[in-house]
Scaffold this motif. Structure first.
Motif, mmCIF file in Angstrom:
data_model
loop_
_atom_site.group_PDB
_atom_site.id
_atom_site.type_symbol
_atom_site.label_atom_id
_atom_site.label_comp_id
_atom_site.label_asym_id
_atom_site.label_seq_id
_atom_site.Cartn_x
_atom_site.Cartn_y
_atom_site.Cartn_z
ATOM 1 N N CYS A 194 0.855 -1.204 0.000
ATOM 2 C CA CYS A 194 0.000 0.000 0.000
ATOM 3 C C CYS A 194 0.887 1.248 0.000
ATOM 4 C CB CYS A 194 -0.884 -0.034 1.236
ATOM 5 S SG CYS A 194 -1.684 1.551 1.563
ATOM 6 N N PRO A 195 0.713 2.132 -0.984
ATOM 7 C CA PRO A 195 1.560 3.337 -1.024
ATOM 8 C C PRO A 195 1.459 4.193 0.232
ATOM 9 C CG PRO A 195 0.418 3.050 -3.108
ATOM 10 C CD PRO A 195 -0.162 2.044 -2.156
ATOM 11 N N LEU A 196 0.275 4.183 0.888
ATOM 12 C CA LEU A 196 0.159 5.009 2.088
ATOM 13 C C LEU A 196 1.128 4.544 3.178
ATOM 14 C CD1 LEU A 196 -2.574 5.675 0.599
ATOM 15 C CD2 LEU A 196 -3.455 6.230 2.865
ATOM 16 N N ASN A 197 1.444 3.232 3.173
ATOM 17 C CA ASN A 197 2.348 2.715 4.206
ATOM 18 C C ASN A 197 3.767 3.248 4.007
ATOM 19 O OD1 ASN A 197 0.249 1.346 5.346
ATOM 20 N ND2 ASN A 197 0.729 -0.617 4.362
ATOM 21 N N TYR A 198 4.319 3.060 2.797
ATOM 22 C CA TYR A 198 5.711 3.530 2.643
ATOM 23 C C TYR A 198 5.783 5.052 2.568
ATOM 24 C CZ TYR A 198 4.722 2.600 -2.412
ATOM 25 O OH TYR A 198 4.182 2.523 -3.672
ATOM 26 N N LEU A 199 4.734 5.679 2.045
ATOM 27 C CA LEU A 199 4.752 7.155 2.033
ATOM 28 C C LEU A 199 4.668 7.707 3.454
ATOM 29 C CD1 LEU A 199 2.365 7.890 -0.983
ATOM 30 C CD2 LEU A 199 4.813 8.424 -0.876
ATOM 31 N N TYR A 200 3.923 7.016 4.321
ATOM 32 C CA TYR A 200 3.793 7.468 5.708
ATOM 33 C C TYR A 200 5.145 7.416 6.421
ATOM 34 C CZ TYR A 200 2.416 7.581 10.615
ATOM 35 O OH TYR A 200 2.321 7.903 11.950
ATOM 36 N N TRP A 201 5.831 6.278 6.309
ATOM 37 C CA TRP A 201 7.116 6.151 7.018
ATOM 38 C C TRP A 201 8.177 7.031 6.381
ATOM 39 C CZ3 TRP A 201 6.770 4.996 11.713
ATOM 40 C CH2 TRP A 201 5.748 4.159 12.151
ATOM 41 N N ASP A 202 8.061 7.242 5.098
ATOM 42 C CA ASP A 202 8.980 8.191 4.444
ATOM 43 C C ASP A 202 8.724 9.611 4.978
ATOM 44 O OD1 ASP A 202 10.834 9.073 2.235
ATOM 45 O OD2 ASP A 202 9.010 10.136 1.629
ATOM 46 N N PHE A 203 7.462 9.954 5.181
ATOM 47 C CA PHE A 203 7.110 11.276 5.733
ATOM 48 C C PHE A 203 7.714 11.445 7.130
ATOM 49 C CE2 PHE A 203 4.468 14.029 8.319
ATOM 50 C CZ PHE A 203 4.226 15.125 7.506
ATOM 51 N N ILE A 204 7.543 10.412 7.960
ATOM 52 C CA ILE A 204 8.086 10.486 9.329
ATOM 53 C C ILE A 204 9.613 10.640 9.271
ATOM 54 C CG2 ILE A 204 8.328 9.274 11.549
ATOM 55 C CD1 ILE A 204 5.457 10.119 11.031
ATOM 56 N N ALA A 205 10.246 9.883 8.375
ATOM 57 C CA ALA A 205 11.720 9.952 8.266
ATOM 58 C C ALA A 205 12.159 11.325 7.755
ATOM 59 C CB ALA A 205 12.225 8.846 7.334
ATOM 60 N N ARG A 206 11.438 11.842 6.762
ATOM 61 C CA ARG A 206 11.810 13.140 6.183
ATOM 62 C C ARG A 206 11.734 14.263 7.214
ATOM 63 N NH1 ARG A 206 8.040 15.004 2.070
ATOM 64 N NH2 ARG A 206 6.897 13.069 2.333
ATOM 65 N N HIS A 207 10.751 14.144 8.135
ATOM 66 C CA HIS A 207 10.514 15.244 9.066
ATOM 67 C C HIS A 207 10.916 14.889 10.500
ATOM 68 C CE1 HIS A 207 8.625 17.539 5.917
ATOM 69 N NE2 HIS A 207 7.840 16.527 5.622
ATOM 70 N N ARG A 208 11.770 13.865 10.632
ATOM 71 C CA ARG A 208 12.074 13.410 12.000
ATOM 72 C C ARG A 208 12.753 14.496 12.828
ATOM 73 N NH1 ARG A 208 15.892 11.388 14.371
ATOM 74 N NH2 ARG A 208 14.937 9.489 15.160
ATOM 75 N N GLU A 209 13.611 15.311 12.207
ATOM 76 C CA GLU A 209 14.291 16.371 12.978
ATOM 77 C C GLU A 209 13.264 17.377 13.503
ATOM 78 O OE1 GLU A 209 17.484 16.240 13.640
ATOM 79 O OE2 GLU A 209 17.485 14.376 12.508
ATOM 80 N N ARG A 210 12.388 17.780 12.613
ATOM 81 C CA ARG A 210 11.390 18.802 12.956
ATOM 82 C C ARG A 210 10.494 18.355 14.115
ATOM 83 N NH1 ARG A 210 9.434 22.662 9.407
ATOM 84 N NH2 ARG A 210 10.383 21.517 7.667
ATOM 85 N N PHE A 211 10.138 17.054 14.113
ATOM 86 C CA PHE A 211 9.179 16.575 15.101
ATOM 87 C C PHE A 211 9.819 15.743 16.219
ATOM 88 C CE2 PHE A 211 6.445 17.125 11.263
ATOM 89 C CZ PHE A 211 5.670 18.162 11.775
ATOM 90 N N VAL A 255 13.632 0.541 6.286
ATOM 91 C CA VAL A 255 13.373 1.979 6.145
ATOM 92 C C VAL A 255 13.900 2.457 4.789
ATOM 93 C CG1 VAL A 255 13.868 4.279 7.067
ATOM 94 C CG2 VAL A 255 13.449 2.371 8.639
ATOM 95 N N ALA A 256 15.099 1.990 4.434
ATOM 96 C CA ALA A 256 15.679 2.401 3.144
ATOM 97 C C ALA A 256 14.807 1.919 1.984
ATOM 98 C CB ALA A 256 17.093 1.850 3.016
ATOM 99 N N ALA A 257 14.283 0.703 2.112
ATOM 100 C CA ALA A 257 13.430 0.164 1.040
ATOM 101 C C ALA A 257 12.155 1.003 0.915
ATOM 102 C CB ALA A 257 13.093 -1.291 1.343
ATOM 103 N N MET A 258 11.548 1.343 2.053
ATOM 104 C CA MET A 258 10.305 2.138 2.003
ATOM 105 C C MET A 258 10.573 3.521 1.406
ATOM 106 S SD MET A 258 8.058 1.250 5.384
ATOM 107 C CE MET A 258 9.297 1.634 6.593
ATOM 108 N N ARG A 259 11.681 4.104 1.796
ATOM 109 C CA ARG A 259 11.980 5.444 1.293
ATOM 110 C C ARG A 259 12.273 5.391 -0.209
ATOM 111 N NH1 ARG A 259 14.856 9.690 4.816
ATOM 112 N NH2 ARG A 259 13.478 10.864 3.433
ATOM 113 N N GLY A 260 12.935 4.311 -0.632
ATOM 114 C CA GLY A 260 13.207 4.143 -2.069
ATOM 115 C C GLY A 260 11.904 3.983 -2.845
ATOM 116 N N GLU A 261 10.996 3.188 -2.295
ATOM 117 C CA GLU A 261 9.721 2.985 -3.003
ATOM 118 C C GLU A 261 8.885 4.254 -3.017
ATOM 119 O OE1 GLU A 261 7.650 -0.661 -2.211
ATOM 120 O OE2 GLU A 261 9.543 -1.727 -1.937
#
Ligand code: SF4
Length: 521
Positions: A464-481, A502-508
């Protein structure tokens, strides 16, 4: 005696909202305007134009029948129509409701100068389409960094004696029943039939007209909203009698093909001025006091109107014009073309592209395309959530919401999109971004059944794209939050995952994002 010109905006389509004398007067001419400039501003949903134009035409007729002098015209802009009408009628005074949107404030700023040159006085009246004046929000917001709706809403409940017991305490023992209002739709239970108001000859004529206009969004055939005050009151009554009791528990539930479920659709009628907010609130409260609807449902409903509606209008004026370009998460992407054309068949503007495979997004956008609406969870947790996870610029998403919904005006959609859905305001409205993975969608809807993606998978071609996009979002903004109390839990979960996952999800996520067809701005 020289007449007064009373300008009535398109969202003041009844005497319950418009600033007019109670009875007709020979020295007052009511001016209603169909603005070509406004009509061309965005690729509006066809049903929105039908609602606004048909309601205005019915209102003009109702005023004439009641004995008012009415000037109803098509004009290049509101400001030109008002100036020209004032000259033609020899008016020495123009009365108008304070602007509800920024564009009309700009128009009035120009108009004021023109009228002054002509020696015509310009008087603005408070907007009767809201419970409180704009200044009430400013008083409350002064000095606050975070503007949480809950506190504003409680003050208004107290001030207007809404759902309070004899001791002035909230009915049911709490201000908020959100925790009771999060049930999915029961499996196998059919959706209730949608509320309908049959179009009359005037509306059918507008529908035929609008169907011919090019460059617009959405289908017109299923238009079935009220366009008169009487029909709007009947719609409200039907909602209260047939749906309000169960509205609360299922207000967050989503079902494929169903824009409303138990939602009322009343926001379109309130926002075009066929109903006044306090009459809707009091009718719901009456249902509670008569024992026909429980407190959780009535409070949930009242919260939408006395809470959210008053609050977002206040936030809009408080944060404008900067809210239009707010982008705290520095989202870079344009709007996916799927929001205009989920099937990729070029039905919107002739541009064919790969269809949207995410059933949740495709289905909820089809609801909007076909009916001009879908309820708040489809908007926030599907359409807003996916755009935020992808990194769509708030202004691009905002433009779509503004154009595509029959109840959307900039004063309501912009705070909801730039503040609530995308966290573009950096946390003024919402304490954290409203993002979720596929698990939320699975729990609250039937979308995942029959989707080409597998909601249980986080990586791989079927994930499901929402799954890897969600964890990519958290990773992208981890410093901010990182130190955010409500996001820290997700960051800890991310940190416990294997680095290769994590790397696989971010790549996808990157591959998926790169393949999204983007609208041509
Ligand atoms: Fe949406 Fe994912 Fe469910 Fe498909 S599987 S409907 S993309 S949440």
């Amino acid at each position: 005696m020289p007449p007064t010109l009373a300008f009535v905006a398109p969202w003041e389509s009844s005497r319950a909202v418009a600033n007019l004398p109670r009875t007709p007067r020979d020295d007052v001419i009511v001016l209603l305007v169909e603005s070509i400039e406004k009509g061309a501003q965005l690729p509006w949903h066809r049903q929105k134009l039908v609602l606004v134009l048909s309601a205005m035409r019915h209102f003009a007729e109702a005023l004439r029948a009641a004995g008012y002098r009415v000037d109803h015209r098509v004009a290049p802009s509101y400001r030109e129509a008002i100036r020209d009408a004032a000259r033609e009628h020899g008016a020495t005074r123009v009365v108008a409701t304070e602007p509800r949107e920024w564009f009309l404030k700009d128009e009035f700023d120009v108009l004021r100068g023109w009228l002054a040159e002509d020696g015509v006085a310009f008087v603005e009246r408070p907007d009767r389409g809201f419970v409180v004046p704009r200044a009430r929000f400013e008083t409350w917001a002064a000095g606050r960094k975070e503007l949480r709706m809950e506190w504003f809403y409680r003050e208004l409940r107290r001030e207007h004696d809404v759902l309070l017991d004899a001791a002035g305490k909230p009915e049911g023992g709490a201000w908020n029943f959100d925790h009771d209002n999060r049930q999915p739709w029961p499996k196998g239970r059919p959706a209730p039939p949608r509320l309908r108001a049959e179009p009359d000859a005037v509306t059918r004529k507008v529908m035929a007209q609008v169907a011919e206009w090019r460059g617009l969004f959405g289908r017109v055939e299923s238009f079935a909203l009220p366009v008169t005050r009487a029909a709007a009151k009947a719609w409200l009554e039907q909602f209260v009698v047939e749906r309000l009791a169960e509205f609360g528990p299922y207000e967050d539930a989503m079902l494929a093909g169903e824009p409303d479920l138990l939602h009322s659709g009343l926001s379109s009628l309130l926002n075009v001025g066929l109903l006044a907010p306090m009459e809707v609130i009091r009718r719901a409260e009456q249902a509670y006091r008569e024992g026909t609807a429980p407190i959780a449902s009535v409070e949930g409903f009242v919260r939408q109107i006395l809470g959210w509606r008053e609050y977002v209008r206040g936030v809009y004026w408080h944060l404008m014009p900067g809210l239009r370009i707010a982008n705290a998460l520095e989202a870079p992407m344009g709007l996916p073309q799927w929001y205009w054309d989920p099937d990729g068949d070029g039905s919107y503007d002739g541009t064919a592209h790969p269809a949207c495979g995410m059933r949740c997004l495709a289905d909820s956008v089809r609801q909007v395309r076909d009916h001009g609406r879908t309820h708040h969870i489809n908007r926030l947790m599907i359409q807003g959530n996916i755009a935020t996870l992808l990194g769509v610029r708030p202004e691009a998403l905002s433009r779509w919401f503004w154009a595509a919904f029959t109840d959307a005006y900039e004063w309501v959609e912009l705070p909801n999109v730039a503040g609530m859905a995308t966290w573009g305001d950096g946390g003024v409205m919402a304490s954290k971004p409203y993002v979720a993975s596929g698990q939320y969608v699975k729990r609250m809807s039937d979308y995942c059944t029959g989707c080409r993606y597998d909601v249980k998978q986080r990586t791989g071609p079927d994930a499901c794209p929402l799954n890897y996009l969600y964890w990519d979002f958290i990773a992208r903004h981890r410093e901010r939050f990182a130190s955010h109390p409500r996001m820290a839990q997700m960051i800890r979960t991310l940190d416990r995952m294997k680095p290769e996952e994590v790397a696989a999800m971010r790549g996808e996520a990157a591959v998926f994002r790169a393949a999204v067809p983007i609208e041509k701005a």
